[in-house]
Design a protein around this motif. Sequence first.
Motif, PDB file in Angstrom:
ATOM      1  N   UNK A  53     -78.324   5.457 -25.941  1.00 61.92           N
ATOM      2  CA  UNK A  53     -78.678   5.165 -27.127  1.00 61.92           C
ATOM      3  C   UNK A  53     -77.599   6.370 -28.031  1.00 61.92           C
ATOM      4  N   UNK A  54     -77.345   7.986 -27.364  1.00 59.96           N
ATOM      5  CA  UNK A  54     -76.230   8.373 -28.089  1.00 59.96           C
ATOM      6  C   UNK A  54     -74.777   7.740 -27.983  1.00 59.96           C
ATOM      7  N   UNK A  55     -74.553   7.858 -26.728  1.00 60.52           N
ATOM      8  CA  UNK A  55     -72.510   7.593 -26.944  1.00 60.52           C
ATOM      9  C   UNK A  55     -72.846   6.276 -28.028  1.00 60.52           C
ATOM     10  N   UNK A  56     -73.654   5.435 -28.039  1.00 56.76           N
ATOM     11  CA  UNK A  56     -73.700   4.001 -28.663  1.00 56.76           C
ATOM     12  C   UNK A  56     -73.169   4.469 -29.965  1.00 56.76           C
ATOM     13  N   UNK A  57     -74.590   5.194 -30.215  1.00 57.21           N
ATOM     14  CA  UNK A  57     -74.248   5.601 -31.919  1.00 57.21           C
ATOM     15  C   UNK A  57     -73.644   6.215 -32.045  1.00 57.21           C
ATOM     16  N   UNK A  58     -72.844   6.931 -31.986  1.00 55.99           N
ATOM     17  CA  UNK A  58     -71.599   7.949 -31.639  1.00 55.99           C
ATOM     18  C   UNK A  58     -70.787   7.019 -31.858  1.00 55.99           C
ATOM     19  N   UNK A  80     -63.512   9.313 -38.616  1.00 58.29           N
ATOM     20  CA  UNK A  80     -63.981  10.612 -39.603  1.00 58.29           C
ATOM     21  C   UNK A  80     -64.823  11.274 -39.056  1.00 58.29           C
ATOM     22  N   UNK A  81     -66.340  10.903 -38.618  1.00 56.16           N
ATOM     23  CA  UNK A  81     -67.912  11.713 -38.345  1.00 56.16           C
ATOM     24  C   UNK A  81     -67.471  11.049 -36.788  1.00 56.16           C
ATOM     25  N   UNK A  82     -68.138  11.830 -35.913  1.00 48.21           N
ATOM     26  CA  UNK A  82     -69.144  11.852 -34.724  1.00 48.21           C
ATOM     27  C   UNK A  82     -70.374  13.205 -34.597  1.00 48.21           C
ATOM     28  N   UNK A  83     -70.774  12.576 -33.811  1.00 52.49           N
ATOM     29  CA  UNK A  83     -72.312  13.347 -34.317  1.00 52.49           C
ATOM     30  C   UNK A  83     -72.247  14.398 -33.325  1.00 52.49           C
ATOM     31  N   UNK A  84     -71.026  14.998 -32.816  1.00 55.20           N
ATOM     32  CA  UNK A  84     -70.618  16.701 -31.995  1.00 55.20           C
ATOM     33  C   UNK A  84     -69.930  17.340 -33.651  1.00 55.20           C
ATOM     34  N   UNK A  85     -69.586  15.913 -34.304  1.00 50.28           N
ATOM     35  CA  UNK A  85     -68.791  16.707 -35.561  1.00 50.28           C
ATOM     36  C   UNK A  85     -70.013  17.105 -36.754  1.00 50.28           C
ATOM     37  N   UNK A  86     -70.839  16.366 -36.743  1.00 48.32           N
ATOM     38  CA  UNK A  86     -71.804  16.595 -38.099  1.00 48.32           C
ATOM     39  C   UNK A  86     -72.675  17.491 -37.254  1.00 48.32           C
ATOM     40  N   UNK A  87     -72.752  17.659 -35.780  1.00 45.86           N
ATOM     41  CA  UNK A  87     -73.965  19.083 -35.392  1.00 45.86           C
ATOM     42  C   UNK A  87     -72.899  20.215 -35.670  1.00 45.86           C
ATOM     43  N   UNK A  88     -71.479  20.217 -35.877  1.00 48.00           N
ATOM     44  CA  UNK A  88     -71.106  22.047 -36.014  1.00 48.00           C
ATOM     45  C   UNK A  88     -70.234  21.094 -35.518  1.00 48.00           C
ATOM     46  N   UNK A  89     -70.286  21.173 -33.671  1.00 49.34           N
ATOM     47  CA  UNK A  89     -69.122  21.823 -32.632  1.00 49.34           C
ATOM     48  C   UNK A  89     -67.619  20.776 -32.348  1.00 49.34           C
ATOM     49  N   UNK A  90     -66.918  20.951 -32.426  1.00 44.91           N
ATOM     50  CA  UNK A  90     -65.620  20.095 -32.050  1.00 44.91           C
ATOM     51  C   UNK A  90     -65.753  19.053 -31.258  1.00 44.91           C
ATOM     52  N   UNK A 143     -56.926   1.480 -13.218  1.00 41.54           N
ATOM     53  CA  UNK A 143     -56.823   0.323 -12.567  1.00 41.54           C
ATOM     54  C   UNK A 143     -56.410  -0.992 -13.662  1.00 41.54           C
ATOM     55  N   UNK A 144     -56.893  -0.909 -14.936  1.00 44.58           N
ATOM     56  CA  UNK A 144     -56.897  -1.793 -16.015  1.00 44.58           C
ATOM     57  C   UNK A 144     -55.160  -1.633 -16.310  1.00 44.58           C
ATOM     58  N   UNK A 145     -55.107  -0.428 -16.810  1.00 45.97           N
ATOM     59  CA  UNK A 145     -53.624   0.347 -17.532  1.00 45.97           C
ATOM     60  C   UNK A 145     -53.532  -0.435 -18.772  1.00 45.97           C
ATOM     61  N   UNK A 146     -55.161  -0.385 -19.294  1.00 39.65           N
ATOM     62  CA  UNK A 146     -55.796  -0.110 -20.657  1.00 39.65           C
ATOM     63  C   UNK A 146     -56.362   0.813 -21.184  1.00 39.65           C
ATOM     64  N   UNK A 147     -55.542   1.151 -23.096  1.00 40.41           N
ATOM     65  CA  UNK A 147     -56.439   2.662 -22.736  1.00 40.41           C
ATOM     66  C   UNK A 147     -57.604   2.215 -23.423  1.00 40.41           C
ATOM     67  N   UNK A 148     -58.321   3.334 -22.947  1.00 37.93           N
ATOM     68  CA  UNK A 148     -59.881   3.685 -23.038  1.00 37.93           C
ATOM     69  C   UNK A 148     -59.970   4.848 -23.712  1.00 37.93           C
ATOM     70  N   UNK A 149     -61.106   5.055 -24.786  1.00 43.60           N
ATOM     71  CA  UNK A 149     -61.487   6.305 -25.636  1.00 43.60           C
ATOM     72  C   UNK A 149     -62.791   6.065 -24.986  1.00 43.60           C
ATOM     73  N   UNK A 150     -62.885   7.800 -25.692  1.00 38.74           N
ATOM     74  CA  UNK A 150     -64.394   8.696 -25.506  1.00 38.74           C
ATOM     75  C   UNK A 150     -64.472   9.503 -26.168  1.00 38.74           C
TER      76      UNK A 150
END
Length: 158
Positions: free
Chosen positions: A24-29, A39-49, A59-66
């Motif tokens: 749920x946290x990853x989904x919301x983030x 501009x905003x992530x949950x980690x940044x809201x918590x004041x962390x880098x 395998x896919x060669x496609x861009x994957x972001x996290x």
Amino acid sequence: MRNPLPMLARALGTRPWLMRLAGGIVWADSRLYRLSKGRISLVAIAGLPSLRLTTVGRRSGLPRSRNLLYYPHGDEYVVTGSNWGRRRAPDWAFNLRAHPEATVSVRGGQARVWARELKGEEYEQMWRRLVRFWPGYAMEALQAGRELPVFVLAPREH
């Protein structure tokens, strides 16, 4: 007055029940990041880098972001493959091992980076710093039953 959120986040990060909320946290983030146009992530809201790591799928060669918490280390970014205490390392760690070229987005800026996985004494020294920075890593490593991979993301030339 100092922002109390980083201290609160670090305290919550050592609670085992938080790992059960990972999906749920990853989904919301990811939704928050998308809606705010990066501009905003949950980690940044918590004041962390925080950064957004984009790798090439092994395998896919496609861009994957996290979105990830990172440890600032000079002009480098240190990321830990905790995967919320799961037995398997996160996909992005496997992607970096296969294709160490990646991109990070931090506070609206973008940088191309080269990933290097730490081993041996270098790993041990950084691990001690990381656990002081984010105490939850020790709990996550114990829960996962594995050594958590640690990568240094160094800026690279175009």
